[in-house]
Each structure stands twice: as C-alpha cells, then as structure tokens.
Write an enzyme that holds these catalytic residues in place. Structure first.
Site, PDB file in Angstrom:
ATOM      1  N   THR A  73       0.841  -1.203   0.000  1.00 56.69           N
ATOM      2  CA  THR A  73       0.000   0.000   0.000  1.00 56.69           C
ATOM      3  C   THR A  73       0.877   1.253   0.000  1.00 56.69           C
ATOM      4  O   THR A  73       0.616   2.204  -0.752  1.00 56.69           O
ATOM      5  CB  THR A  73      -0.943  -0.008   1.229  1.00 56.69           C
ATOM      6  OG1 THR A  73      -1.729  -1.201   1.172  1.00 56.69           O
ATOM      7  CG2 THR A  73      -1.847   1.207   1.250  1.00 56.69           C
ATOM      8  N   ASN A 156      -6.355 -10.231  -6.790  1.00 53.98           N
ATOM      9  CA  ASN A 156      -6.369 -10.846  -5.462  1.00 53.98           C
ATOM     10  C   ASN A 156      -7.635 -11.635  -5.174  1.00 53.98           C
ATOM     11  O   ASN A 156      -7.623 -12.567  -4.380  1.00 53.98           O
ATOM     12  CB  ASN A 156      -6.158  -9.790  -4.375  1.00 53.98           C
ATOM     13  CG  ASN A 156      -7.014  -8.576  -4.567  1.00 53.98           C
ATOM     14  OD1 ASN A 156      -6.936  -7.907  -5.603  1.00 53.98           O
ATOM     15  ND2 ASN A 156      -7.857  -8.287  -3.600  1.00 53.98           N
ATOM     16  N   GLN A 184       0.115 -10.364  -5.708  1.00 52.63           N
ATOM     17  CA  GLN A 184      -0.417 -11.732  -5.657  1.00 52.63           C
ATOM     18  C   GLN A 184       0.316 -12.676  -6.609  1.00 52.63           C
ATOM     19  O   GLN A 184       0.271 -13.888  -6.426  1.00 52.63           O
ATOM     20  CB  GLN A 184      -1.921 -11.735  -5.983  1.00 52.63           C
ATOM     21  CG  GLN A 184      -2.783 -11.008  -4.973  1.00 52.63           C
ATOM     22  CD  GLN A 184      -2.832 -11.706  -3.611  1.00 52.63           C
ATOM     23  OE1 GLN A 184      -2.457 -12.871  -3.462  1.00 52.63           O
ATOM     24  NE2 GLN A 184      -3.293 -10.986  -2.600  1.00 52.63           N
ATOM     25  N   SER A 204       4.856  -7.245  -1.933  1.00 53.68           N
ATOM     26  CA  SER A 204       4.593  -7.207  -0.488  1.00 53.68           C
ATOM     27  C   SER A 204       5.142  -8.463   0.173  1.00 53.68           C
ATOM     28  O   SER A 204       4.956  -9.572  -0.330  1.00 53.68           O
ATOM     29  CB  SER A 204       3.079  -7.121  -0.276  1.00 53.68           C
ATOM     30  OG  SER A 204       2.767  -7.206   1.086  1.00 53.68           O
ATOM     31  N   HIS A 206       4.349  -9.972   3.175  1.00 56.88           N
ATOM     32  CA  HIS A 206       3.485 -10.946   3.856  1.00 56.88           C
ATOM     33  C   HIS A 206       2.628 -11.776   2.911  1.00 56.88           C
ATOM     34  O   HIS A 206       1.968 -12.718   3.342  1.00 56.88           O
ATOM     35  CB  HIS A 206       2.630 -10.269   4.941  1.00 56.88           C
ATOM     36  CG  HIS A 206       1.507  -9.413   4.444  1.00 56.88           C
ATOM     37  ND1 HIS A 206       0.199  -9.797   4.550  1.00 56.88           N
ATOM     38  CD2 HIS A 206       1.486  -8.200   3.850  1.00 56.88           C
ATOM     39  CE1 HIS A 206      -0.576  -8.840   4.048  1.00 56.88           C
ATOM     40  NE2 HIS A 206       0.182  -7.864   3.614  1.00 56.88           N
ATOM     41  N   THR A 243      13.848   5.105   9.729  1.00 58.09           N
ATOM     42  CA  THR A 243      14.684   3.923   9.989  1.00 58.09           C
ATOM     43  C   THR A 243      13.992   2.679   9.441  1.00 58.09           C
ATOM     44  O   THR A 243      12.815   2.452   9.698  1.00 58.09           O
ATOM     45  CB  THR A 243      14.942   3.789  11.508  1.00 58.09           C
ATOM     46  OG1 THR A 243      15.593   4.981  11.929  1.00 58.09           O
ATOM     47  CG2 THR A 243      15.812   2.581  11.821  1.00 58.09           C
ATOM     48  N   CYS A 331     -12.286  -5.338   4.408  1.00 60.74           N
ATOM     49  CA  CYS A 331     -11.644  -4.058   4.674  1.00 60.74           C
ATOM     50  C   CYS A 331     -11.081  -4.094   6.090  1.00 60.74           C
ATOM     51  O   CYS A 331     -11.258  -5.071   6.806  1.00 60.74           O
ATOM     52  CB  CYS A 331     -12.591  -2.893   4.455  1.00 60.74           C
ATOM     53  SG  CYS A 331     -14.307  -3.289   4.654  1.00 60.74           S
TER      54      CYS A 331
HETATM   55  N1  PLP Z   1      -2.273  -5.236  -3.883  1.00 58.50           N
HETATM   56  C1  PLP Z   1      -2.890  -6.431  -3.860  1.00 58.50           C
HETATM   57  C2  PLP Z   1      -3.240  -7.105  -5.138  1.00 58.50           C
HETATM   58  C3  PLP Z   1      -3.201  -7.033  -2.634  1.00 58.50           C
HETATM   59  O1  PLP Z   1      -3.811  -8.223  -2.616  1.00 58.50           O
HETATM   60  C4  PLP Z   1      -2.854  -6.355  -1.439  1.00 58.50           C
HETATM   61  C5  PLP Z   1      -3.224  -6.920  -0.126  1.00 58.50           C
HETATM   62  O2  PLP Z   1      -4.303  -7.466   0.067  1.00 58.50           O
HETATM   63  C6  PLP Z   1      -2.208  -5.114  -1.519  1.00 58.50           C
HETATM   64  C7  PLP Z   1      -1.940  -4.586  -2.765  1.00 58.50           C
HETATM   65  C8  PLP Z   1      -1.802  -4.363  -0.281  1.00 58.50           C
HETATM   66  O3  PLP Z   1      -0.671  -4.981   0.302  1.00 58.50           O
HETATM   67  P1  PLP Z   1      -0.102  -4.602   1.738  1.00 58.50           P
HETATM   68  O4  PLP Z   1      -0.889  -5.410   2.721  1.00 58.50           O
HETATM   69  O5  PLP Z   1       1.342  -5.024   1.699  1.00 58.50           O
HETATM   70  O6  PLP Z   1      -0.245  -3.138   1.919  1.00 58.50           O
END
Ligand code: PLP
Length: 387
Positions: A73, A156, A184, A204, A206, A243, A331
């Site tokens: 994000t 996603n 994804q 990302s 995670h 940091t 959300c």
């Molecule tokens: N973009 C996609 C396609 C996602 O599935 C997600 C998370 O659900 C994000 C962006 C946002 O990722 P983050 O949780 O690292 O901000």
C-alpha cells in the site's frame, strides 16, 4: 500433531516461511541502527542490503532499483503520484488509468487527484479490456502531463492473470509509464520486470511468506523516480525516509529467495490441490459458480458463489467449522464490503462470493476439512426448513 483449523486464506497473508522467521527473529534482535557507522549499525545495514539483493534477484531487477517500504500500500502511494523527477528535471503525469479490478491500495489512485483517476473496464472473465485502454491512451490529453497506467499482474479475488506485457506495449507507445501490482503474482507465477516490460513493480512481504510490515517499490532503472512520500532522514536514497524495518525486510529477503526456487513445480502441486478442491465442490454443489475460471488464473485461488449463500454468513459458517477463508475484499474493519471486482465483471456485487486461497504447505487434512465444511454448509442451505 492434529491441526484443529485449516488456513485457506493465503491471498490475505501467506503463512510465515521458516527461513523468513529465522531472519526476522535474528535481525530483530540486532542492536544497531542501520544508518549508524559503527559495527553494530553496519551489521544491520548488511542484512538490509542482502535482503535488497534477494528481492532484486527474485524480480530480475538491480539492487539499486529496490526501495523498501512498509508494504504494498505504501509502495503504491509512493509511485502513484503526478510528480516525478528524472535527474534534475521534473516530470509531470496528468492522468492515472487504473483497471477497474485493482486492489484498493492502487484503485484509490495514491496522490493523484480523484478526478485524474480513470478506471479501465474489464470483460466478464475479469481481464482488462486492452482495446478500451488503447482508446483511452489515444485520447489522452498530453498537455496535462504524461499518462500513467496501473495494472495488476494477478487479481487478489479471482486470481485472474492480466495481459501486462501487451498493456505495457500500448502504454509505452503512448509515451506513458506502467506500474504493475505484482503482490499476488510474486512467488506464484514466474516473471521478471523486463519480460513484463513494466516501469515499476510493487511487491509485499506478507503475501509471499515473509513478515508483515515490509514491501517494495521496484523500478526498472533509477532514471525516473516519484517524489518522496515520506521525507526526513533520507534513508532509501531519499525515496523513503525513516529507519528501516530491518527485521521485516530481512524476513522479506529470505522469503523472496525461497519462493522463486522450483516455482513451476510448486505451482503445479498447488494447482492439482486446487483443481481437486474445485472438482469436489462441484460434485457437492453442481450450481457452484467459480469466478474467472474461463481464463488464466493463479493456481492457488478459488473465488466462488453459491446461490443463497451470502459472503458474510458463509465466512462465519466456514470459520465455525474451523476453516479460515475470506470474501476476497475484507476491509480493515473486518466488514465484508461488496466486491468491486465482481461489479466490474458485470456481475451483481451483492451476490455472495467467497475465496479459498491455498499454498505449498496446505495439507490434505486442510483440504478435507474445507470440503467437509462446504458439504455441511450446502446441506444446511438445501435442507427443507422445519414448519
Ligand atoms: N495489492 C494487492 C493485489 C493485494 O492483494 C494487497 C493486499 O491485500 C495489496 C496490494 C496491499 O498490500 P499490503 O498489505 O502489503 O499493503
């Protein structure tokens, strides 16, 4: 040990890989500030730079092209801005074209004014309409600045893979820049920034088995960069001050290295498991609708609807049966919103849809628990009500 729950929500967050856990804990216990010149600081810096190389290699980029952020994000908010620099010159973007199925992190348009963000339609299969994109780019008013396009590599919710390389060709022919949300797709399909022909890629930690709290904006060369979103001490070459989250970044690097190894074989194993789940679900409920199944999809995702089953009640029912899955668009409040992806695909967004997303450590037991839960829920839906 018998597990009492099945975690089937990998697209929300993938379970932490052992290699990522090790790096996360080890670096989390290190003392120094990575910007300090003493030995302790340099040791943490070395971990960050090692992670940078690993993330770069995974995406076919150079280490200098990776800017670490707190997640995808933030990376989206960093890059989706009208204001860029190219060396000493300012570079201005006028309109941001986003596919109608982008994740909200991108769909909201970052730092572009709301009126300068235009949605590009998708077809019923959930694939972006390239002819519509081409027409929009042809009509782009260059006097306002260059066109920027954001298109995800895999959705996603549906897992549907987007024609990014073809889109990139159109964008470049129109003198624009393309940003690819590969959140994804990374670790699930093989790609690199050059074959995608992307100018920027967002990833990302995670979502690939790394810790939460790290992500990256990866550029195709450093020539053109967005104005900084977070200013201050000048870390990340001034592109992202503050940091660094060294522990999460180290875990991210470890995960990035693991997920690109034997990717095709691992994806095939996941695909077989996914196809098995789908086949069993169809046997139980022939009226099952699987969204985006007509085209190319991630091997791990099932986004489905069943007449009479609402997203929220379905999610709770599965949870009570020990199965964690999601509606695809939770959300932050945990409330289930209507899916803008289904809507963009021309479907009624009020129809309930649920997402099962799996990965390499999904077990047979997880699968059986999920199918049993599905059978029970379907049974309840179809059972005649007591008078
Ligand atoms: N973009 C996609 C396609 C996602 O599935 C997600 C998370 O659900 C994000 C962006 C946002 O990722 P983050 O949780 O690292 O901000």
């Amino acid at each position: 040990m018998t597990k009492t729950r099945a975690y089937m929500d990998w697209n929300a967050t993938a379970p932490l890989l052992p290699e990522a856990r090790e790096a996360f804990l080890r670096v989390g216990l290190m003392e120094g500030n990575p910007s300090s010149v003493h030995r302790e600081g340099r040791a943490v810096r070395a971990e960050i730079e090692s992670a940078r190389r690993r993330v770069a290699v995974a995406l076919g980029a150079g280490p200098a092209d990776v800017v670490f952020t707190s997640g995808a994000t933030e990376a989206a908010n960093l890059v989706l801005t009208p204001e860029f620099r190219m060396g000493r010159s300012a570079l201005q973007f006028g309109t941001l074209y986003v596919s109608a199925i982008e994740h909200k992190a991108v769909f909201e348009g970052g730092r572009f004014a709301r009126g300068d963000v235009v949605a590009v339609p998708v077809d019923r299969g959930g694939v972006v309409d390239l002819a519509a994109l081409d027409a929009m780019l042809s009509a782009h008013d260059h006097s306002t600045g260059l066109p920027m396009v954001a298109l995800m590599l895999a959705n996603n919710e549906t897992g549907v893979i987007q024609p990014v390389t073809q889109a990139a060709r159109l964008v470049h022919a129109a003198g624009g820049v393309i940003v690819v949300d590969a959140v994804q797709a990374s670790g699930r399909i093989a790609f690199d920034i050059a074959t995608l022909d992307a100018d920027f890629v967002i990833v990302s930690s995670h979502k690939i088995g790394g810790p939460k709290g790290a992500g990256a904006l990866v550029a195709r060369g450093e020539a053109m960069m967005p104005s900084a979103l977070i200013q201050g001490g000048g870390q990340e070459k001034g592109h992202r001050s503050g940091t660094e989250n060294a522990a999460a970044i180290a875990g991210f690097g470890a995960a990035a290295e693991v997920v690109v190894k034997d990717l095709d074989e691992r994806a095939e194993t996941v695909r077989k498991a996914r196809d098995h789940i789908e086949a069993r679900m169809r046997e139980i409920a022939p009226e099952l609708v699987i969204h985006g199944a007509s085209g190319e999809r991630l091997a791990n995702t099932i986004f489905f609807s069943l007449p009479g089953l609402k997203s929220e009640t379905g999610q709770i029912a599965f949870d009570l049966e020990g199965v964690a899955l999601s509606a695809g668009s939770a959300c932050s409040s945990g409330k289930v919103g209507e899916s803008h992806v289904l809507k963009a695909m021309g479907l009624d967004p009020r129809m309930g849809a649920l997402r099962i997303s799996i990965g390499t450590s999904t077990t047979e037991q997880d699968i059986e628990r999920t199918i049993a839960a599905f059978a029970k829920i379907v049974g309840r839906l179809t059972a005649p009500r007591a008078a």
